[in-house]
Design a protein around this motif. Structure first.
Motif, short mmCIF file in Angstrom:
data_model
loop_
_atom_site.label_atom_id
_atom_site.label_comp_id
_atom_site.label_asym_id
_atom_site.label_seq_id
_atom_site.Cartn_x
_atom_site.Cartn_y
_atom_site.Cartn_z
N VAL A 1 39.66 41.23 53.31
CA VAL A 1 38.26 40.83 53.33
C VAL A 1 37.46 41.65 54.34
O VAL A 1 37.97 42.04 55.38
N THR A 2 36.20 41.90 53.99
CA THR A 2 35.31 42.69 54.84
C THR A 2 34.33 41.81 55.60
O THR A 2 33.71 42.27 56.56
N GLY A 3 34.17 40.56 55.16
CA GLY A 3 33.14 39.70 55.73
C GLY A 3 31.84 39.75 54.95
O GLY A 3 30.94 38.94 55.17
N LEU A 4 31.72 40.74 54.06
CA LEU A 4 30.56 40.82 53.17
C LEU A 4 30.90 40.02 51.92
O LEU A 4 31.66 40.47 51.06
N HIS A 5 30.37 38.82 51.82
CA HIS A 5 30.82 37.87 50.82
C HIS A 5 30.65 38.37 49.39
O HIS A 5 31.53 38.17 48.55
N ASP A 6 29.53 39.01 49.08
CA ASP A 6 29.32 39.51 47.73
C ASP A 6 30.37 40.55 47.36
O ASP A 6 30.89 40.56 46.23
N LEU A 7 30.68 41.46 48.30
CA LEU A 7 31.67 42.49 48.04
C LEU A 7 33.07 41.88 47.91
O LEU A 7 33.82 42.22 46.99
N ASP A 8 33.40 40.96 48.81
CA ASP A 8 34.72 40.33 48.76
C ASP A 8 34.91 39.55 47.46
O ASP A 8 35.98 39.60 46.85
N GLU A 9 33.86 38.86 47.04
CA GLU A 9 33.94 38.10 45.79
C GLU A 9 34.14 39.03 44.60
O GLU A 9 34.94 38.75 43.70
N TYR A 10 33.41 40.14 44.60
CA TYR A 10 33.52 41.08 43.48
C TYR A 10 34.93 41.67 43.40
O TYR A 10 35.55 41.71 42.32
N VAL A 11 35.47 42.13 44.54
CA VAL A 11 36.80 42.74 44.54
C VAL A 11 37.86 41.72 44.14
O VAL A 11 38.80 42.03 43.39
N GLN A 12 37.70 40.48 44.61
CA GLN A 12 38.65 39.43 44.26
C GLN A 12 38.62 39.15 42.76
O GLN A 12 39.67 38.95 42.14
N GLN A 13 37.43 39.13 42.18
CA GLN A 13 37.35 38.87 40.74
C GLN A 13 37.97 40.00 39.94
O GLN A 13 38.57 39.77 38.89
N GLN A 14 37.86 41.23 40.43
CA GLN A 14 38.52 42.35 39.75
C GLN A 14 40.03 42.20 39.82
O GLN A 14 40.76 42.51 38.86
N LEU A 15 40.52 41.72 40.95
CA LEU A 15 41.95 41.48 41.10
C LEU A 15 42.41 40.37 40.15
O LEU A 15 43.47 40.48 39.52
N ILE A 16 41.60 39.32 40.04
CA ILE A 16 41.95 38.22 39.13
C ILE A 16 41.97 38.71 37.68
O ILE A 16 42.88 38.38 36.91
N MET A 17 40.99 39.54 37.30
CA MET A 17 40.96 40.04 35.94
C MET A 17 42.15 40.94 35.65
O MET A 17 42.68 40.94 34.53
N ALA B 1 45.51 30.95 39.99
CA ALA B 1 45.16 32.12 40.79
C ALA B 1 44.14 31.77 41.85
O ALA B 1 43.34 30.83 41.69
N LYS B 2 44.17 32.53 42.93
CA LYS B 2 43.20 32.36 44.00
C LYS B 2 41.87 33.00 43.60
O LYS B 2 41.83 34.08 43.00
N ILE B 3 40.77 32.33 43.97
CA ILE B 3 39.44 32.88 43.74
C ILE B 3 38.62 32.75 45.01
O ILE B 3 38.97 31.99 45.92
N PHE B 4 37.54 33.50 45.08
CA PHE B 4 36.54 33.33 46.12
C PHE B 4 35.29 32.78 45.44
O PHE B 4 34.70 33.45 44.58
N ARG B 5 34.89 31.58 45.78
CA ARG B 5 33.73 30.98 45.15
C ARG B 5 32.45 31.66 45.63
O ARG B 5 32.27 31.90 46.82
N GLY B 6 31.59 31.95 44.68
CA GLY B 6 30.33 32.62 45.00
C GLY B 6 29.29 32.34 43.94
O GLY B 6 29.48 31.50 43.05
N ARG B 7 28.22 33.09 44.00
CA ARG B 7 27.08 32.85 43.12
C ARG B 7 27.42 32.97 41.64
O ARG B 7 26.95 32.20 40.81
N ASP B 8 28.24 33.95 41.29
CA ASP B 8 28.51 34.23 39.88
C ASP B 8 29.88 33.75 39.42
O ASP B 8 30.41 34.22 38.41
N ILE B 9 30.46 32.79 40.14
CA ILE B 9 31.81 32.37 39.80
C ILE B 9 31.87 31.66 38.45
O ILE B 9 32.90 31.65 37.78
N ASP B 10 30.75 31.07 38.01
CA ASP B 10 30.79 30.38 36.72
C ASP B 10 30.94 31.35 35.56
O ASP B 10 31.32 30.95 34.45
N MET B 11 30.67 32.65 35.78
CA MET B 11 30.98 33.65 34.76
C MET B 11 32.49 33.69 34.51
O MET B 11 32.96 33.70 33.36
N LEU B 12 33.26 33.66 35.59
CA LEU B 12 34.72 33.67 35.46
C LEU B 12 35.21 32.39 34.78
O LEU B 12 36.11 32.44 33.93
N TYR B 13 34.61 31.25 35.13
CA TYR B 13 35.00 29.99 34.49
C TYR B 13 34.82 30.07 32.98
O TYR B 13 35.68 29.63 32.21
#
Length: 317
Positions: free
Chosen positions: A130-146, A164-176
């Motif tokens: 994690v970088t601490g930049l939540h938007d970036l961390d969420e995006y990279v995590q979702q790519q890992l999940i995919m 699987a582990k996820i990082f909850r964020g603004r666009d997480i409902d897209m993954l759902y």
């Protein structure tokens, strides 16, 4: 999980060392299982894959759940595979693969070990640095999940389970919504052993049921969108909402996964600090510092220590 740590006041940290787990994350899987019971039926747990498995705490939990000493349970046909790019120390009854989960060779190797049979359960506790930049961390995590999901669709049997582990964020409902096209039920769960200050949660996907006319085929030269071409989930798109700029779906429907907490109030609070004179700690062992469960397999400082011991590491003047 070393002998000294800034997290040594964490009860899950100490419990993991006392019970022989390599990391406190073992309790996240155990608490998820307390709620969903996906590991409790030994007869339906014969082929299991743990993705992004290092250092191996989830593989330890799976091994203890799958391989029992009961004479009524047949362990001969059971296979448990742990996959990670990093090396892992051996674990009883676990086949470790140091491999890339995005490569077709990894898929072929897993199917070969399984005798071309499908898996009953696939999980992934992997996360990027994690970088601490939540938007970036969420995006990279979702790519890992995919990436994990791509492999999962190729090896998971009908009605199987994916966690699987996820990082909850603004666009997480897209993954759902994407997962909703592949599984009968998708739940977002937060174990009590997961710190409340963390963005992490876990998706529990029950009842794998992909479209009958779609056949997943892993190809290193294809993008994620191309991989899911022909599956309904590829029809999802992002567009700006006038109000909150949240994802909009072409069919006008949005999927909101049910959220629940796992572990119950009887479990330790991962954000609390406990003292040894508390009654709740009466069942814990002595207060002495405990040795690591597993030494590092390939620490970055290993080369420096070797040079220092041989006298080849000198301070620059």
């Amino acid at each position: 999980m070393g002998k000294s740590s800034k997290d040594k006041r964490d009860l899950y940290y100490r419990k993991a060392k006392e019970e022989g787990y390599r990391a406190r994350s073992a309790y996240k899987l155990l608490q998820l299982n307390e709620e969903f019971h996906f590991l409790d039926n030994e007869d339906n747990l014969k082929k299991v894959v743990d993705l992004c498995a290092a250092p191996g705490s989830w593989s330890q939990v799976l091994s203890r759940k799958m391989f029992t000493e009961s004479k009524e349970v047949d362990n001969k046909n059971k296979k448990l595979i742990a996959v990670d790019l990093q090396p892992m120390s051996p674990i009883d009854n676990v086949i470790t693969l140091q491999a890339d989960i995005t490569h077709p060779k990894t898929l072929a190797r897993i199917l070969e070990i399984f005798g071309n049979e499908k898996a009953d359960f696939v999980c992934s506790d992997g996360a990027p640095d994690v970088t601490g930049l939540h938007d970036l961390d969420e995006y990279v995590q979702q790519q890992l999940i995919m990436s994990a999901l791509q492999l999962t669709t190729c090896i998971l049997k009908q009605n199987g389970t994916f966690v699987a582990k996820i990082f909850r964020g603004r666009d997480i409902d897209m993954l759902y919504s994407q997962l909703g096209y592949l599984f009968d039920r998708v739940v977002c769960a937060k174990p009590r052993s997961s710190r409340g200050t963390s963005l992490e949660a876990f998706i529990v996907c029950l009842g794998y049921n992909p479209p009958s006319n779609w056949e997943p085929k892993l190809d290193i030269n294809k993008s994620i969108e191309e991989f899911f071409n022909g599956c309904k989930m590829s029809q999802l798109s992002l567009s700006d909402d006038n109000d909150n700029k949240l994802p909009q779906w072409k069919d006008g429907q949005r999927e909101i996964a049910k959220f629940m907490s796992c572990g119950g109030l009887q479990s330790f609070d991962s954000d609390a600090t406990y003292h040894y004179d508390d009654e709740i700690l009466s069942n814990l062992k002595d207060k002495l510092s405990l040795d690591p469960v597993q030494s590092p397999t390939n620490p970055p400082y290993k080369k420096a220590l070797e040079l220092k011991r041989s006298g080849k590491l000198t301070r620059a003047v």
